[in-house]
Scaffold this active site. Structure first.
Site, PDB file in Angstrom:
ATOM      1  N   GLU A  74       0.828  -1.204   0.000  1.00 14.47           N
ATOM      2  CA  GLU A  74       0.000   0.000   0.000  1.00 14.47           C
ATOM      3  C   GLU A  74       0.867   1.260   0.000  1.00 14.47           C
ATOM      4  O   GLU A  74       1.929   1.307   0.631  1.00 14.47           O
ATOM      5  CB  GLU A  74      -0.880  -0.015   1.260  1.00 14.47           C
ATOM      6  N   LYS A 167     -10.472   0.790  -0.814  1.00 18.75           N
ATOM      7  CA  LYS A 167     -10.389   0.561   0.630  1.00 18.75           C
ATOM      8  C   LYS A 167     -11.617   1.097   1.352  1.00 18.75           C
ATOM      9  O   LYS A 167     -12.055   2.225   1.125  1.00 18.75           O
ATOM     10  CB  LYS A 167      -9.119   1.223   1.172  1.00 18.75           C
ATOM     11  N   CYS A 200      -4.701  -3.268   4.125  1.00 20.49           N
ATOM     12  CA  CYS A 200      -4.183  -2.910   5.441  1.00 20.49           C
ATOM     13  C   CYS A 200      -5.202  -2.944   6.581  1.00 20.49           C
ATOM     14  O   CYS A 200      -5.523  -3.999   7.106  1.00 20.49           O
ATOM     15  CB  CYS A 200      -3.505  -1.542   5.374  1.00 20.49           C
TER      16      CYS A 200
END
Length: 523
Positions: A74, A167, A200
């Site tokens: 990321e 995300k 993440c």
């Protein structure tokens, strides 16, 4: 006739041997994950982008075309100044421009598509994406006229886009937008594996991470990360390995490498068979650019005929900047007496969780480097923003001093002398964790010498489902002299929606809108 039959039988047997050899080969795929130090200073935004792109292409070339899939981390490529459009799917390779392509697709994305084709590999990269807003009135438009997303994009071996994910659970990303509803992203490869992927911070929540595993049955998972490690339970590789273990999935985790900011940690994990490759940069302030390769089983529970990774116990100074668990003062704990040749059986409870500990240890010096506590906690922890997890845990963890507030702090005298260690010769934890529809309970272990989790040869784990609880037993298989953490860590995703601990104030905070919540916290 007899000669014909002999030749026929020989041909059949030869074919079966070939088939068997091919089936052995086809039980694995070659995966690469990248620990990547981004260039983020010393030039214009475009120059920094080109420097990072060059680093990506160099790493891909180092794989020599041997990988089936490569994953980059990321936030290590472009920035909010050098955005790109990302198509959801493309019929053709993105390497060449097509007449109906979005003009906002940046050249660097095409370069990566060309590299995927050149090296014949699936490729996962994370980018800052620009999405033009379809505005119907001034009220629905932002001042900039477009939204920005933190986005994974997946290329196939020809450079065509086959998957995209934006995300959902954002972490300290004020300029980044969320989609109206969470996306669930998967793609299927030519080696007969369906991957799910996310980014993440998503890993700490049910959606989309657990949706992929529990709702879709995905057994091969990709996560791109820029993860801030936290002691004693949530350092990067420690959490990655525990997550893969608890879900019984293969996990390809690629991490950014900025140890001066507390960021490092990449690895390839095969469920309860542990780490196949992993990297944590703890003894340097400067990160690395490294491709980790592993032969990954198509079935995460298929026994692997390779030697287990066990890093040497070499003690080095820990320079990685680490966060600390914020609720330690609320744990119910008991300090182990630092007496040579000691043994204890202890039962510790908090709210609806009771854990039984059996511990035997010896000292190699009267003044060990770390003290240790046994602890149990049921509660809700906050991350950096108004985002929470309901946690139940019990375990043993190292403390820099005598107080519980010193637990999860690394000793300043990180010249770990051999005779300052505590050797645990027997360690068992038995806990009864209340059942809930949506939860994840994982082993959380950490060695102070390497900052890696314990491998299966060092750890025994069993779960027994009873009427209202799950009985979990976790046990040390062999003596260990450098334990930092040995714990059972439970993340309860729907605690309050399913009759949990009954903290009404917390429940209200979970129900009100983020905007109101931010207002209340400011007040």
């Amino acid at each position: 006739m007899a000669v014909f039959l002999r030749r026929f039988l020989w041909l059949i047997s030869f074919t079966l041997v070939l088939t068997d050899d091919n089936s052995v080969e086809n039980k694995f795929y070659i995966a690469g994950v990248v620990e990547y130090r981004p260039t983020f200073m010393g030039g214009t935004s475009e120059q920094l982008l080109q420097a990072n792109l060059a680093g990506y292409l160099e790493i891909m070339a180092s794989g020599n075309g041997t990988t089936d899939i490569i994953v980059f981390p990321e936030a290590t490529l472009n920035s909010v100044i050098t955005l790109t459009a990302v198509p959801k799917f493309t019929e053709q390779s993105l390497c060449e421009e097509q007449g109906d392509d979005d003009p906002e697709i940046a050249p660097f994305l095409r370069s990566l598509a060309c590299a995927a084709r050149e090296y014949g590999t699936y490729l996962v990269v994370n980018v800052k994406e620009r999405v033009s807003e379809q505005c119907t009135s001034d009220e629905t438009c932002s001042s900039r006229g477009y939204s920005i997303h933190n986005t994974n994009v997946v290329f196939d071996r020809q450079g065509a886009v086959i998957s995209r994910y934006r995300k959902w659970n954002l972490y300290l990303e004020p300029s980044t937008n969320r989609t109206e509803s969470p996306e669930i992203a998967t793609f299927t490869t030519d080696f007969n594996v369906t991957f799910g992927h996310f980014i993440c911070f998503d890993m700490l929540f049910y959606t989309p991470a657990q949706d992929l595993v529990e709702q879709l049955g995905i057994r091969h998972v990709i996560v791109t990360k820029m993860f801030n490690s936290e002691l004693p339970f949530l350092t990067a590789s420690q959490f990655q390995q525990g997550w893969a273990w608890a879900n019984r999935v293969n996990l390809l985790a690629s991490g950014g490498s900025l140890p001066q900011g507390g960021i490092s940690g990449s690895g390839i994990y095969a469920g309860q068979q542990g780490a196949l490759a992993r990297l944590m940069i703890t003894d340097e302030l400067v990160g690395q650019r490294k491709l980790l390769l592993a032969k990954v089983p198509l079935d995460p529970e298929e026994p692997i005929a390779t030697d287990e990774i066990l890093e040497p116990e070499i003690m080095t100074p820990v320079k990685l900047k680490l966060l600390q668990q914020p609720e330690l003062k609320n744990f119910t704990t008991w300090e182990l007496p630092m007496v040579r040749g000691s043994s204890v059986d202890k039962r510790i409870c908090q709210e609806d969780l009771c854990c039984e500990f059996r511990v035997t240890w010896t000292l190699e010096d009267t003044q060990p480097e770390y003290n240790y506590r046994l602890g149990v906690w049921v509660g809700q922890r906050r991350y950096e923003e108004e985002q929470y997890s309901a946690i139940r845990l019990c375990g043993l963890f190292a403390c820099k001093g005598a107080s519980v507030e010193s637990c999860g702090l690394v000793s300043e005298e990180e010249v770990h002398l051999q005779d300052h260690r505590v050797v645990f010769t027997d360690l068992q934890i038995l806990g009864e964790f209340v059942r809930r529809p949506r939860r994840l309970i994982l082993p959380s272990t950490l060695s102070s010498s390497s900052f890696y989790a314990l491998q299966p040869s060092q750890l025994a784990w069993s779960m027994e489902e009873l009427a209202n609880v799950t009985r979990i037993k976790m046990e040390l298989r062999q003596p260990h002299s450098q334990l930092m953490t040995f714990a059972i860590y439970g993340n309860y995703f729907d605690e309050y929606a399913n009759g949990g601990a009954g903290r009404l104030g917390t429940l209200l905070f979970l129900l009100i809108t983020p905007l109101i919540m931010m207002h209340l916290f400011r007040e």
